[in-house]
Write an enzyme that holds these catalytic residues in place. Structure first.
Site, PDB file in Angstrom:
ATOM      1  N   HIS A 150      43.767  35.589  32.805  1.00 28.64           N
ATOM      2  CA  HIS A 150      44.736  36.543  33.369  1.00 28.64           C
ATOM      3  C   HIS A 150      44.226  37.979  33.319  1.00 28.64           C
ATOM      4  CE1 HIS A 150      48.289  33.857  33.888  1.00 28.64           C
ATOM      5  NE2 HIS A 150      47.524  33.091  33.124  1.00 28.64           N
ATOM      6  N   ASP A 358      43.051  46.472  34.735  1.00 26.76           N
ATOM      7  CA  ASP A 358      44.094  45.440  34.654  1.00 26.76           C
ATOM      8  C   ASP A 358      43.644  44.211  35.434  1.00 26.76           C
ATOM      9  OD1 ASP A 358      46.627  44.446  33.960  1.00 26.76           O
ATOM     10  OD2 ASP A 358      47.604  46.340  34.481  1.00 26.76           O
TER      11      ASP A 358
HETATM   12  C1  GDG Z   1      48.710  39.999  31.972  1.00 23.33           C
HETATM   13  C2  GDG Z   1      47.551  40.819  32.572  1.00 23.33           C
HETATM   14  C3  GDG Z   1      48.325  40.120  34.855  1.00 23.33           C
HETATM   15  C4  GDG Z   1      57.635  44.845  31.534  1.00 23.33           C
HETATM   16  N1  GDG Z   1      58.602  45.580  30.947  1.00 23.33           N
HETATM   17  C5  GDG Z   1      59.750  44.898  31.102  1.00 23.33           C
HETATM   18  C6  GDG Z   1      59.476  43.728  31.804  1.00 23.33           C
HETATM   19  N2  GDG Z   1      58.175  43.716  32.055  1.00 23.33           N
HETATM   20  C7  GDG Z   1      57.491  42.658  32.831  1.00 23.33           C
HETATM   21  C8  GDG Z   1      57.083  43.177  34.192  1.00 23.33           C
HETATM   22  C9  GDG Z   1      55.971  42.209  34.558  1.00 23.33           C
HETATM   23  C10 GDG Z   1      55.379  41.847  33.189  1.00 23.33           C
HETATM   24  O1  GDG Z   1      56.313  42.263  32.203  1.00 23.33           O
HETATM   25  C11 GDG Z   1      54.072  42.582  32.919  1.00 23.33           C
HETATM   26  O2  GDG Z   1      53.084  41.994  33.695  1.00 23.33           O
HETATM   27  P1  GDG Z   1      51.743  42.752  34.064  1.00 23.33           P
HETATM   28  O3  GDG Z   1      51.016  41.938  35.055  1.00 23.33           O
HETATM   29  O4  GDG Z   1      52.071  44.100  34.571  1.00 23.33           O
HETATM   30  O5  GDG Z   1      50.921  42.959  32.707  1.00 23.33           O
HETATM   31  P2  GDG Z   1      50.507  42.092  31.369  1.00 23.33           P
HETATM   32  O6  GDG Z   1      51.667  41.863  30.492  1.00 23.33           O
HETATM   33  O7  GDG Z   1      49.402  42.867  30.745  1.00 23.33           O
HETATM   34  O8  GDG Z   1      49.972  40.688  31.930  1.00 23.33           O
HETATM   35  C12 GDG Z   1      47.917  41.312  33.976  1.00 23.33           C
HETATM   36  C13 GDG Z   1      49.360  39.246  34.159  1.00 23.33           C
HETATM   37  O9  GDG Z   1      48.930  38.852  32.855  1.00 23.33           O
HETATM   38  C14 GDG Z   1      49.657  37.977  34.950  1.00 23.33           C
HETATM   39  O10 GDG Z   1      48.512  37.259  35.233  1.00 23.33           O
HETATM   40  O11 GDG Z   1      48.872  40.625  36.057  1.00 23.33           O
HETATM   41  O12 GDG Z   1      46.823  41.986  34.561  1.00 23.33           O
HETATM   42  O13 GDG Z   1      47.199  41.916  31.725  1.00 23.33           O
HETATM   43  O14 GDG Z   1      56.487  41.042  35.146  1.00 23.33           O
HETATM   44  O15 GDG Z   1      58.170  43.137  35.058  1.00 23.33           O
HETATM   45  N3  GDG Z   1      60.423  42.836  32.145  1.00 23.33           N
HETATM   46  C15 GDG Z   1      61.702  43.111  31.769  1.00 23.33           C
HETATM   47  N4  GDG Z   1      62.025  44.228  31.061  1.00 23.33           N
HETATM   48  C16 GDG Z   1      61.090  45.149  30.720  1.00 23.33           C
HETATM   49  O16 GDG Z   1      61.426  46.161  30.096  1.00 23.33           O
HETATM   50  N5  GDG Z   1      62.677  42.256  32.094  1.00 23.33           N
END
Ligand code: GDG
Length: 486
Positions: A150, A358
């Protein structure tokens, strides 16, 4: 298999979140196990805990405190995470952690072995479990095994700083399919293989190592595009979204949403916002920047340090530019519900997604999916997010360049409606064509394909993994009493 397992509550409803929903759907269709860490610590070896919901069984096991310290907080989050995010300056190498990582992987493999049937397909997720297939192969399992990373895979000169680098790299050659978020990550990985003379290219995306053929590909992860849109539409009546709108009066909203992690560039983003207020005084009192940042991994010292840095940057900006009736940066450390999040995205004229590095970044996709077709907001996106490969109609920025990012914020705030619509439509097309369901189906279809290549005799190369693994265990194993971090 993934480090954390979203065991549904007793009501049987699947955990929220795109990845969990997509994998649950795929598992429900075919039936299967979701296996990983329970998230609990226990000092005794306890049996696997199995929870059945529909056609899916969730099997979880506890870890000891030492396991968590060495495997999770140690090697995974202090070595693999920073190296994969190009942060050699934050990488900590400790032989105990390295040994712990392999030990815990072996123990997961032993547990998984008790569940595996000969025709089971195994899909392993993320950097916590890179050597898992190697252990299973060693035990004689010939099942189809796929791995999806990921997070990014860095170029050779960076990746090779990983402790036990060759063992980690060759562990990946034991899968039938190794998936990355972008072509760039996949190419970085195959260049590492070439550099180490560990595998040879058989065809476009097929490689051979020690007589086995495996595939390497890019499988950019998506979101539940339509569902997220619907949620954003319905969030009009959400009380948190309403409170936010009322408190905004007629100001524009800029939003950032990230786990508190140094890879996300939160401090640099607030700095760019400050720089924008400095250089464009006409914007003062006209915009509010809302940064939602749930804390994560507070057990890792680097994360605690950055909590302070980000809070300080937000306080400094508010002190310098704020007024009795205007707080430029609203910085909150708690998570909000998914519906509230969708509604806040929709209310925001600008979405700031500016990680320093990322794998993909789902927030970028969620922000776009949440917009109104008739009056969409503008995504300001880091070139170093995997999402930039697909969302190239965003305003792409270099997050290290504070002034250029500040200019992009102003450009986003002033962008004419027609241009906003054009850019948004181009991005929506991509989001509709590649949802999380597509991603899941594409990976599983590629994993199911048997190789048809006729192999030439393997070329001579560095030590085969079957011999490298036990020697890694001996090298980093429990008998090793070397350096221990305080
Ligand atoms: C890894 C990789 C890759 C965040 N704050 C809240 C909340 N979130 C949710 C967001 C989003 C998720 O968390 C974060 O996903 P990301 O992709 O931005 O980042 P990572 O956690 O680092 O994920 C990344 C991912 O895996 C998938 O393959 O894209 O590059 O690092 O969905 O919405 N959700 C809620 N409240 C919050 O305050 N409900």
């Amino acid at each position: 298999m993934s480090n954390r397992v979203p065991v549904p509550s007793d009501s049987g409803s699947p955990a929220a979140g795109g990845l969990a929903v997509a994998l649950n759907a795929a598992l429900q269709q075919n039936g299967g196990f979701w296996f990983g860490w329970s998230g609990n610590v226990s000092e005794e070896e306890r049996p696997l805990q199995v929870h059945d919901f529909g056609r899916v069984s969730y099997a979880v096991m506890d870890l000891t405190q030492r396991d968590v310290d060495e495997y999770y907080a140690g090697f995974a989050n202090r070595a693999l995470w920073p190296v994969c995010h190009y942060r050699l300056d934050l990488t900590e190498i400790a032989s105990n952690d390295t040994a712990g990582y392999f030990r815990v992987n072996e123990s997961f493999a032993r547990r998984l072995a008790t569940l595996l049937k000969p025709d089971d397909v195994v899909w392993i997720h993320d950097y916590h479990f890179i050597p898992l297939a190697a252990y299973l192969r060693q035990m004689g399992f010939e099942n189809r095994m796929g791995f999806f990373l990921h997070i990014p895979w860095a170029p050779y000169d960076v990746s090779s700083a990983l402790p036990a680098y060759q063992t980690v790299l060759s562990g990946l050659t034991r899968y039938d399919l190794v998936g990355f978020q972008t072509r760039r990550d996949a190419e970085n990985f195959t260049r590492c293989l070439e550099q180490e003379n560990m595998a040879r290219k058989v065809s476009d995306d097929r490689w051979e190592a020690d007589g086995r053929v495996f595939r390497v590909g890019a499988f950019p992860i998506g979101i539940e595009t339509d569902l997220f849109r619907q949620e954003a539409r319905e969030a009009k009546s959400n009380s948190l979204v309403r409170r936010m709108r009322v408190s905004m009066e007629d100001k524009h909203l800029i939003i950032g949403v990230d786990r508190l992690d140094y890879s996300k560039g939160i401090r640099q983003r607030i700095e760019a916002f400050s720089c924008m207020l400095e250089r464009f005084p006409q914007m003062r009192n006209k915009v509010t920047f809302l940064q939602i940042t749930p804390k994560s991994r507070s057990e890792v010292p680097e994360y605690l340090k950055m909590q302070h840095e980000v809070a300080e940057q937000a306080g400094w900006t508010n002190g310098k530019f704020g007024d009795v009736d205007w707080t430029p940066v609203r910085y909150i450390n708690k998570a909000v519900s998914r519906t509230s999040l969708a509604g806040l995205y929709r209310s925001a004229r600008v979405g700031m997604v500016t990680p320093l590095r990322d794998g993909m970044n789902l927030v970028a996709k969620e922000y776009v999916a949440s917009q109104r077709a008739t009056d969409p907001g503008v995504l300001v996106l880091s070139r170093f997010a995997g999402a930039a490969a697909e969302l190239d109609s965003a305003l792409l920025v270099n997050p290290y360049d504070t002034e250029a990012t500040a200019n992009a914020i102003v450009r986003a705030l002033q962008m004419p409606l027609e241009e906003r619509k054009e850019r948004w439509a181009a991005m929506m097309e991509k989001l509709r064509a590649n949802t999380v369901d597509h991603w899941c189906a594409a990976f599983l279809a590629a994993l199911a394909e048997e190789p048809t290549d006729v192999l030439q005799p393997p070329v001579e190369r560095a030590a085969a993994l079957d011999t490298a693994l036990p020697s890694a265990a001996a090298q980093f194993g429990p008998s090793w009493t070397g350096y221990r971090r305080n």
